[in-house]
Scaffold this active site. Sequence first.
Site, mmCIF file in Angstrom:
data_model
loop_
_atom_site.group_PDB
_atom_site.id
_atom_site.type_symbol
_atom_site.label_atom_id
_atom_site.label_comp_id
_atom_site.label_asym_id
_atom_site.label_seq_id
_atom_site.Cartn_x
_atom_site.Cartn_y
_atom_site.Cartn_z
ATOM 1 N N PRO A 2 -10.302 3.294 12.989
ATOM 2 C CA PRO A 2 -9.881 3.354 14.339
ATOM 3 C C PRO A 2 -9.054 2.163 14.658
ATOM 4 O O PRO A 2 -9.507 1.172 15.151
ATOM 5 C CB PRO A 2 -11.147 3.480 15.154
ATOM 6 C CG PRO A 2 -12.108 4.172 14.253
ATOM 7 C CD PRO A 2 -11.519 4.040 12.898
ATOM 8 N N GLU A 3 -7.802 2.263 14.325
ATOM 9 C CA GLU A 3 -6.849 1.281 14.842
ATOM 10 C C GLU A 3 -6.183 1.928 16.044
ATOM 11 O O GLU A 3 -6.574 3.026 16.442
ATOM 12 C CB GLU A 3 -5.834 0.911 13.752
ATOM 13 C CG GLU A 3 -6.515 0.310 12.522
ATOM 14 C CD GLU A 3 -5.541 -0.210 11.474
ATOM 15 O OE1 GLU A 3 -4.451 -0.648 11.852
ATOM 16 O OE2 GLU A 3 -5.887 -0.166 10.288
#
Length: 271
Positions: A2-3
């Site tokens: 989860p960037e």
Amino acid sequence: MPELPEVEVTKQSLSPMLLGTTISGVHVGKPLRWPLGVDPKTLVGQTIVGVRRRGKYLLFDLDAGLLLLHLGMSGSVSVSQQWPGPLGPYDHFELQTTSCWMRLNDPRRFGAAVFAPSENSPQAHKLLGHLGVEPLEAGFTSDYFAAGLAKRAGAIKQVLLGGDVVVGVGNIYASEALFMAGIRPTRGAKRIGRVRINKLHQAIQTVLVRAIALGGSSLRDFKHTNGEHGLFQANSQVYGREGQACTQCQAPIKRIVQGQRATYFCATCQR
DNA sequence: AGGTTGACCTGTCAGC
DNA sequence: TGCTGACAGGTCAACC
């Protein structure tokens, strides 16, 4: 996860389902990184009036307050308009609304769901207060970026990950952007010339925009709200490609460790 | 004050 | 097949 691109893609798909709906139930599973900070029952009856993203945080504006969701390393969010069945062992937070169910699934539990009375409250400030500018918003100019880097002696890769100059660039996209800009990840941030800073500024935006268009990366367990995987992985130039040929010069991609995180780069193309 | 390191927690995969 | 160790997208607190 989860960037930034994954969180952005998640936000885009959540928003139309949740906006304007009213919370009718909250379920809290095993403890996450931080406690919710409020009795879950107090959220019931509140309407979701906004869905936003700040860095890697998802923000849900409520009638009275703000709900922050972070996906940590292994989190993903699913929404459905029919009851999705009993909670699974890794479903640690669920919001039931008047028209759907939203679940945070996070095996490693580095993620979090936190309630804050307002965006300016201490609870929100602790998580959001130190964050740098959004890389895809107007405030992220190359002048601002150059001024931020000029103060930092540390390696550029770690300055990018730090999130206090610019938010949202995580481990994968930091490697990718530095490759695109031809800058070695170990180079001191303040020792990068202005022309190359401009290149990196552009590269960060290009990499993130491309990743969002592709639905985010999907190195392991990241899934979208509809359960499909992202496609960025197949587009990676250096990340996860140790020993494989550089797409520009054919030299083998190197892997090093910086700050206990893997960094991938081409020693020929990146100086 | 900036830089560095450890901690959080659990699943997956490579190697023996 | 089974065990062990390395590794994984993030980020804060506590050190030098």
